[in-house]
Design an enzyme around this catalytic site. Structure first.
Site, PDB file in Angstrom:
ATOM      1  N   ASP A  69     -10.143  -9.610  -0.945  1.00  0.00           N
ATOM      2  CA  ASP A  69      -9.509  -9.293  -2.234  1.00  0.00           C
ATOM      3  C   ASP A  69      -8.181 -10.050  -2.106  1.00  0.00           C
ATOM      4  O   ASP A  69      -7.307  -9.686  -1.547  1.00  0.00           O
ATOM      5  CB  ASP A  69      -9.289  -8.053  -2.643  1.00  0.00           C
ATOM      6  CG  ASP A  69      -8.650  -7.703  -3.970  1.00  0.00           C
ATOM      7  OD1 ASP A  69      -8.403  -8.810  -4.426  1.00  0.00           O
ATOM      8  OD2 ASP A  69      -8.371  -6.674  -4.318  1.00  0.00           O
ATOM      9  N   ASN A  87      -6.562 -11.269  -5.024  1.00  0.00           N
ATOM     10  CA  ASN A  87      -5.836 -10.957  -6.132  1.00  0.00           C
ATOM     11  C   ASN A  87      -5.346 -12.119  -6.765  1.00  0.00           C
ATOM     12  O   ASN A  87      -4.556 -12.082  -7.570  1.00  0.00           O
ATOM     13  CB  ASN A  87      -4.801  -9.982  -5.883  1.00  0.00           C
ATOM     14  CG  ASN A  87      -5.276  -8.730  -5.912  1.00  0.00           C
ATOM     15  OD1 ASN A  87      -5.897  -8.137  -6.816  1.00  0.00           O
ATOM     16  ND2 ASN A  87      -4.968  -7.803  -4.961  1.00  0.00           N
ATOM     17  N   HIS A  99     -15.005  -3.575  -7.931  1.00  0.00           N
ATOM     18  CA  HIS A  99     -14.783  -4.974  -7.054  1.00  0.00           C
ATOM     19  C   HIS A  99     -16.762  -4.933  -6.716  1.00  0.00           C
ATOM     20  O   HIS A  99     -17.215  -3.738  -6.541  1.00  0.00           O
ATOM     21  CB  HIS A  99     -14.481  -5.177  -5.771  1.00  0.00           C
ATOM     22  CG  HIS A  99     -12.884  -5.363  -6.111  1.00  0.00           C
ATOM     23  ND1 HIS A  99     -12.315  -6.481  -5.846  1.00  0.00           N
ATOM     24  CD2 HIS A  99     -12.083  -4.460  -6.374  1.00  0.00           C
ATOM     25  CE1 HIS A  99     -11.077  -6.322  -6.132  1.00  0.00           C
ATOM     26  NE2 HIS A  99     -10.801  -5.288  -6.347  1.00  0.00           N
TER      27      HIS A  99
END
Length: 164
Positions: A55, A57, A153
């Site tokens: 991840d 972001n 996710h």
């Protein structure tokens, strides 16, 4: 970060901070990005093959989130974040493996738990497999696993034609 080495290949699980909860967290994210870039450049110069998965972001391009116009001032799609990720790909020499295999829009890996974002596919692609060019060239198939929902996710899967 967690790194596992297999011969000449290193696989790294990495999480970049989120800045969405406060301005202080956004500043922490920017500090991390500033310190992480030289590390990425050093890794690339080692000559090893690397896959960095996790991840990040940050949604890199407009294609990487449903409502990009409305999110240009939000953490994860700020111009500075996107420019940093462009530097990762264009100047630091890393490859966005998923995008290299799948140029289609509306391919997201994260959805808000608010509203019906998952059901309506109003998402962001903020999970990546970023790799050195040699191993990236061995990627032959990718998909985002949405058959079952585990969290906000979805797993990003890439198949590489390589034995470890």
């Amino acid at each position: 970060m967690l790194r596992a080495d297999y011969g000449g290949l290193s696989v790294v699980s990495v999480y970049l901070p989120s800045g969405s909860s406060s301005q202080a967290r956004q500043q922490a994210k920017f500090r991390f990005m500033a310190e992480f870039m030289p590390y990425l450049k050093r890794l690339h110069r080692t000559g090893r093959e690397f896959i960095l998965a996790g991840d990040w972001n940050i949604a890199h391009r407009e294609i990487d989130l449903k409502n990009w116009r409305a999110n240009q001032k939000n953490s994860g799609f700020l111009p500075e974040e996107r420019a940093w990720l462009t530097e990762v790909f264009e100047r630091a020499g890393w490859v966005d493996v998923f995008r290299g295999l799948d140029p289609r829009p509306e391919q997201y890996t994260w959805w808000s738990n608010r509203g019906q974002a998952w059901a309506k596919n109003v998402g962001w692609r903020i999970d990546y497999q970023i790799a050195t060019p040699g191993i990236a060239a061995k990627a032959n198939r990718t998909r985002i696993y949405k058959d079952k929902r585990f969290s906000d996710h979805a797993p990003l899967i890439v198949d590489y034609d390589v034995e470890v």
